[in-house]
Design an enzyme around this catalytic site. Sequence first.
Site, PDB file in Angstrom:
ATOM      1  N   ASP A 190       0.966  -1.146   0.105  1.00 53.84           N
ATOM      2  CA  ASP A 190       0.132   0.022   0.101  1.00 53.84           C
ATOM      3  C   ASP A 190       0.901   1.237   0.094  1.00 53.84           C
ATOM      4  OD1 ASP A 190      -1.767   1.848   0.243  1.00 53.84           O
ATOM      5  OD2 ASP A 190      -2.757   0.895   2.190  1.00 53.84           O
ATOM      6  N   ASP A 242      -4.085   6.846  -3.486  1.00 55.69           N
ATOM      7  CA  ASP A 242      -4.010   5.932  -2.805  1.00 55.69           C
ATOM      8  C   ASP A 242      -4.480   4.358  -3.304  1.00 55.69           C
ATOM      9  OD1 ASP A 242      -3.957   4.178  -0.321  1.00 55.69           O
ATOM     10  OD2 ASP A 242      -5.400   5.547   0.723  1.00 55.69           O
ATOM     11  N   HIS A 285     -12.126   5.762   2.376  1.00 52.67           N
ATOM     12  CA  HIS A 285     -12.283   7.039   3.029  1.00 52.67           C
ATOM     13  C   HIS A 285     -12.180   8.228   1.807  1.00 52.67           C
ATOM     14  CE1 HIS A 285      -7.778   7.133   2.207  1.00 52.67           C
ATOM     15  NE2 HIS A 285      -7.803   6.217   2.754  1.00 52.67           N
ATOM     16  N   HIS A 313      -7.049  11.322   4.902  1.00 51.68           N
ATOM     17  CA  HIS A 313      -8.501  11.009   5.553  1.00 51.68           C
ATOM     18  C   HIS A 313      -9.168  12.204   5.434  1.00 51.68           C
ATOM     19  CE1 HIS A 313      -6.178   7.264   7.212  1.00 51.68           C
ATOM     20  NE2 HIS A 313      -6.724   6.860   6.050  1.00 51.68           N
ATOM     21  N   GLU A 320     -11.336   0.794  -0.574  1.00 51.07           N
ATOM     22  CA  GLU A 320     -10.463  -0.142  -0.137  1.00 51.07           C
ATOM     23  C   GLU A 320     -11.113  -1.184   0.532  1.00 51.07           C
ATOM     24  OE1 GLU A 320      -7.027   0.787   2.587  1.00 51.07           O
ATOM     25  OE2 GLU A 320      -8.326   2.859   3.062  1.00 51.07           O
ATOM     26  N   GLU A 330      -7.388  -1.810  -3.182  1.00 50.28           N
ATOM     27  CA  GLU A 330      -7.648  -0.428  -3.173  1.00 50.28           C
ATOM     28  C   GLU A 330      -7.338   0.288  -4.434  1.00 50.28           C
ATOM     29  OE1 GLU A 330      -6.830   3.333  -0.221  1.00 50.28           O
ATOM     30  OE2 GLU A 330      -5.499   1.722  -0.138  1.00 50.28           O
TER      31      GLU A 330
END
Length: 520
Positions: free
Chosen positions: A293, A304, A373, A381, A406, A501
């Site tokens: 990640d 992300d 998120h 976030h 994710e 994700e």
Amino acid sequence: MAEVQMGKNSEASSDLAVNGTESKAKPEEKSNADPYAGLTAKQIKNKKKRERQKQKKREEKARLAAEKKAKQAAGGEAGETASELPSEENSGVASNGAQKADSKQIGEFGEGKKKKRKRKKKKAGGEEDTKALKGNLNFPEIKMRVIGTQDVSRGEKKKQTYPPTIPLPVMYDKYPVGELMDHPGNFNTYRVTSEEKRAADKLQESMYNEIREAAEAHRQTRKYAQRFIKPGMSMIDIVQRIEACSERLIRKDGLKRGWGFPTGCSINNVAAHYTPNYGDTTVLKQKDVVKLDFGTQINGHIIDCAFTIAFDPMFDKLLEAVQDATNTGIKEAGIDVRLCDIGEAIQEVMESYEVTIDNKTYQVKSISNLNGHSIGSYQIHAGKSVPIVKGRDATKMEEGEMYAIETFGSTGKGVVHEDMACSHYMKNFDAPYRQLRSRKSKQLLSHIDKNFGTLAFCRRWLEDQGQKGYLMALKELCDNDIVRKYPPLCDRPGSYTAQFEHTILLRPTCKEVVSRGDDY
């Protein structure tokens, strides 16, 4: 293993014997003469030093050749390796002979000899790197059963190298668009043809291009990672190679462009937020399940994106379950969609899978206290959470937002807790003002503001930037709620977790999965 090791030692010895014979062929012609006659003490010392360096280089070359042969034999290509190694050794011997002849013509201690030697060494090193690279490409890509292996053109002017070295602006005039999908629901059908929404879309084209550049850097970095990662590598070596590639492709420039957050490489029951600190000697094993990640960012627009690698086929169903659940979440997401509805759809798909590990069958569970998120500018976030189980927040997604969709699947309890040494930290986006006691704490906070801002960072990065004795200062920043720590999140020991994700952009006319690639 013992037989292979013995084979490697015997091969190294034979290779040394060949090189040693060649290197001493010329001195034998003058065996009656003193090789150090007429030299000063300093010249004798330098000559002996060069001879030791040459001997060490020959031993290192023999060791690398032996390791290459053993690895290729393990990959099912021992016959091909056997036919290639002798030519490599002969070329090395010839190179040594040519180097000696050149140095003899120039002079025993002349400057020309030193320059010639340096050029020869550089060339030989490049040949060894190329041969080592070809050896790595011969490993069977058993980790790619679930992740795709196709290589589809995305409109690039020039193909990327391996490892990636070509800057993205050289490859693209305009960065490739991600996967385009319609927003779900009949109430969103008008967006496809609405002139007003099309005009609003065009106004953001500059921002979209920055996001797509960061996404392309992520795609190429992870494709590189999927090719070089194999059992037996240390985790710190894996993350440093990924971060070096990402930094090179994104053309790191302070806070304007660079890493989005530290490279996570959580293993087995550790679901998230693990990256090795210096001194961590963890090694990737054949039966490990590792979640990679990492993020990239340009002008605060963060990509992300994460995927899972497993080497043993018994984990395939676990990876398929999580990948299917993530794709379901992406399909269900869109403008005016309730977050709880996405979570319910994800859980239904995830928990329809079963996986058999070591002759024991487990239901794949959604990890209930982990979420996707929303993503804001320089804020990983941004406030909204996308659940992966039913019965949560009924807040709706809105136009123009970015989300990290994710999902995490587990063979354990489906609940994670904080455990192990912390490596991830991030300055609070709305950090309060606090009067700090320690001068070191003030200095560390200033360093964090300058180099990371509100982006996540890790202890390795602080140490790479020259920070020493910072742990107490970092603790004071955490105690004052200026910086927040993010320890590794773990399910019960003995369980296995997986993660996939993607980053999506809710454009006025459509939904763009900006991080989508040929792999997943």
